[in-house]
Scaffold this motif. Sequence first.
Motif, PDB file in Angstrom:
ATOM      1  N   MET A   3      -8.674  -2.208 -13.559  1.00  0.00           N
ATOM      2  CA  MET A   3      -7.693  -3.076 -14.188  1.00  0.00           C
ATOM      3  C   MET A   3      -7.730  -2.852 -15.687  1.00  0.00           C
ATOM      4  O   MET A   3      -8.762  -2.534 -16.253  1.00  0.00           O
ATOM      5  N   THR A   6      -7.161  -8.062  -3.419  1.00  0.00           N
ATOM      6  CA  THR A   6      -6.699  -6.732  -3.815  1.00  0.00           C
ATOM      7  C   THR A   6      -7.688  -6.031  -4.738  1.00  0.00           C
ATOM      8  O   THR A   6      -7.575  -4.829  -4.949  1.00  0.00           O
ATOM      9  N   GLN A  24     -10.411  -0.438   2.674  1.00  0.00           N
ATOM     10  CA  GLN A  24      -9.025   0.032   2.571  1.00  0.00           C
ATOM     11  C   GLN A  24      -9.041   1.467   2.038  1.00  0.00           C
ATOM     12  O   GLN A  24      -9.864   1.825   1.204  1.00  0.00           O
ATOM     13  N   SER A  56      -4.982   3.452   5.397  1.00  0.00           N
ATOM     14  CA  SER A  56      -4.522   2.100   5.762  1.00  0.00           C
ATOM     15  C   SER A  56      -3.392   1.646   4.838  1.00  0.00           C
ATOM     16  O   SER A  56      -2.524   0.876   5.243  1.00  0.00           O
ATOM     17  N   ALA A  57      -3.402   2.136   3.599  1.00  0.00           N
ATOM     18  CA  ALA A  57      -2.355   1.746   2.657  1.00  0.00           C
ATOM     19  C   ALA A  57      -0.996   2.294   3.091  1.00  0.00           C
ATOM     20  O   ALA A  57       0.020   1.613   2.986  1.00  0.00           O
ATOM     21  N   THR A  58      -0.986   3.520   3.601  1.00  0.00           N
ATOM     22  CA  THR A  58       0.272   4.122   4.051  1.00  0.00           C
ATOM     23  C   THR A  58       0.481   3.906   5.542  1.00  0.00           C
ATOM     24  O   THR A  58       1.573   4.150   6.046  1.00  0.00           O
ATOM     25  N   LEU A  72       2.419  -0.556 -12.982  1.00  0.00           N
ATOM     26  CA  LEU A  72       1.269  -0.499 -12.074  1.00  0.00           C
ATOM     27  C   LEU A  72       0.198   0.434 -12.612  1.00  0.00           C
ATOM     28  O   LEU A  72      -0.988   0.099 -12.613  1.00  0.00           O
ATOM     29  N   GLU A 109      -1.349  -1.209 -15.728  1.00  0.00           N
ATOM     30  CA  GLU A 109      -2.049  -2.479 -15.546  1.00  0.00           C
ATOM     31  C   GLU A 109      -3.224  -2.369 -14.568  1.00  0.00           C
ATOM     32  O   GLU A 109      -4.260  -2.988 -14.769  1.00  0.00           O
ATOM     33  N   MET A 110      -3.027  -1.633 -13.488  1.00  0.00           N
ATOM     34  CA  MET A 110      -4.023  -1.682 -12.401  1.00  0.00           C
ATOM     35  C   MET A 110      -4.920  -0.445 -12.336  1.00  0.00           C
ATOM     36  O   MET A 110      -5.901  -0.462 -11.618  1.00  0.00           O
ATOM     37  N   HIS A 151      -8.115  -1.719  -8.160  1.00  0.00           N
ATOM     38  CA  HIS A 151      -7.096  -2.423  -7.368  1.00  0.00           C
ATOM     39  C   HIS A 151      -6.651  -1.513  -6.216  1.00  0.00           C
ATOM     40  O   HIS A 151      -6.489  -0.306  -6.412  1.00  0.00           O
ATOM     41  N   VAL A 152      -6.439  -2.098  -5.054  1.00  0.00           N
ATOM     42  CA  VAL A 152      -6.087  -1.268  -3.890  1.00  0.00           C
ATOM     43  C   VAL A 152      -4.757  -0.542  -4.055  1.00  0.00           C
ATOM     44  O   VAL A 152      -4.518   0.470  -3.390  1.00  0.00           O
ATOM     45  N   VAL A 153      -3.878  -0.995  -4.976  1.00  0.00           N
ATOM     46  CA  VAL A 153      -2.597  -0.305  -5.125  1.00  0.00           C
ATOM     47  C   VAL A 153      -2.819   1.125  -5.623  1.00  0.00           C
ATOM     48  O   VAL A 153      -1.981   2.008  -5.396  1.00  0.00           O
ATOM     49  N   LEU A 202      -4.539   3.236  -4.343  1.00  0.00           N
ATOM     50  CA  LEU A 202      -4.586   4.122  -3.178  1.00  0.00           C
ATOM     51  C   LEU A 202      -3.262   4.860  -2.993  1.00  0.00           C
ATOM     52  O   LEU A 202      -3.235   6.019  -2.581  1.00  0.00           O
ATOM     53  N   TYR A 203      -2.137   4.189  -3.307  1.00  0.00           N
ATOM     54  CA  TYR A 203      -0.828   4.830  -3.152  1.00  0.00           C
ATOM     55  C   TYR A 203      -0.660   5.994  -4.123  1.00  0.00           C
ATOM     56  O   TYR A 203       0.144   6.881  -3.907  1.00  0.00           O
ATOM     57  N   TYR A 204      -1.421   5.941  -5.213  1.00  0.00           N
ATOM     58  CA  TYR A 204      -1.308   6.977  -6.236  1.00  0.00           C
ATOM     59  C   TYR A 204      -2.450   7.980  -6.166  1.00  0.00           C
ATOM     60  O   TYR A 204      -2.559   8.866  -6.993  1.00  0.00           O
TER      61      TYR A 204
END
Lengths: 291, 244
Positions: A1, A131, A189, A193-195, A216, A219-220, A282-284, A286-288
């Motif tokens: 973060m 998260t 996670q 699991s994210a996708t 994102l 910030e994250m 942050h788990v978001v 994972l998408y990146y």
Amino acid sequence: MHPAPSVIVFTVLSGLGFGFLAFLGLGALPGHGPWHFALWVLGYALAVGGLLASTFHLGNPQRAWRAFSQWRTSWLSREGCAAVVTLILLAPVALGDLLPLGDLRLLGLLGAAMSLVTIFTTSMIYAQLKTVPRWNHPVTPLLFLGYAIAGGSILSGEGRIAVVACLILFLVLAASWRIGDRRFAEVGQSIGSATGLGDLGKVRVFERGHTAGNYLLHEMMFVVGRKHADRLRIIALAFSTLVPAALVVLGGPHWPVVVLATLCHILGALAQRWLFFAQAEHVVGLYYGMR
Amino acid sequence: MTMLPGPTPKKLGLAIDLDTCVGCQACVTACKGWNDQGYGAPLSDQNPYGADPSGTFLNRVHSYEVQPADAPAQLVNFPRSCLHCESAPCVTVCPTGASYKRAEDGIVLVNEDACIGCGLCAWACPYGARELDPAAGVMKKCTLCVDRIYNDNLPEEDREPACVRTCPTNARHFGDFADPDSKVSRLAAERGGFALMPDLGTKPVNRYLPPRRKGAAEASPLAPLLDIRATGLAGWLDRVLGKI
């Protein structure tokens, strides 16, 4: 973060402020008169200054008053309410130093309890977030309470309590890092699991949704501050616990010692709080394909 | 109010077909286009023509490579936007009541007049569905085009979210997941639609339809070439050289 300076200053100063107010409410530093009242002013300045600093990172700070409305579900709202209640409860106790208001010990006790409740609500803003696995653990409230009690006891010159509180904080800090370092893996996670594609095979980022930065990523997914993590941990551990404890033991209950020990403690707390944010993943991310 | 409304009679959401999505980004553009001019503050861009451009979007399309253990690698385009969760953590953390879930249809919205821009809702969202608009200082998120789907001024075929309306491969479907006979419910049931990170307890409404098992060759089409038996002069050389 992303470690926003306003939030670091807010949590450190208001934590110390409410910790100090708790000790004053409990009757540490007994006395009367304007000089004693000045101590209360210091406690209020730290607590309120911290709360004001927290509004600097808001997109629309002029609407901050609305944040008192959702105490039924929101820890951030509860924190605002608890802080105001604490400051109101302790106000007569503080004024009792100047005016003959009678015996206010019970009110002081209540105010001290509410100070700790306020610290707890602050910590829950972070600890509630599933998260961010590193924060989502009971050690987060312990950490914030540990800092408030250690800081408050150092600043109020309660030597013996301060030494014990510093040693406890030492252990809680060490535990928070030990637990925190494995929380992300523990929660389990993954990019799979994210996708939701993990059952099909091994998932890898082929291309991000955008080539430019966005909120994102800013910030994250903060990675710069992790570079010196080990050194910062040693600084945090030494300055927020060991150095002030040693100063209190060796220097005794004299105000220059108390000031120096408090400043050391604040320095250590700032280092710890920087890491608290910088190392939180942050788990978001994972998408990146990044954390 | 940031109390969740409990079970809603309608559960409006999207079924996104990862099999047919070609990653053309048309939904990203259509979303930005529509939401730039109607509901709430416009989606701003920062330094759009400069060296370091960035901007606020409510929908992003990522691409992932999936490598099964026993089949060739596959490319999956993956649109990512708000899942309008039944147990939306972004709603309950909001200190002002700006973030809310509609009791009538389950759409998660932000009342921008009450938003202080603290960003806590975006922290609470596992899916990166919320982006704070730096120009307006308020949180932006997918509205499921609430200003289209109930809009009597639009022709009926346009009363669906802009991303769904624009998708050239019909990879996005809009409907009511509370109705088991709706198009999206049937699609999700037939195709094994899944939720993202269900362990986090958010109970997303949106469903993703997995890529279909392709009629891929069991082994690489080049495999037979790897076992070449040379004949004639080359075969004789191969045998002689192999014995030396």
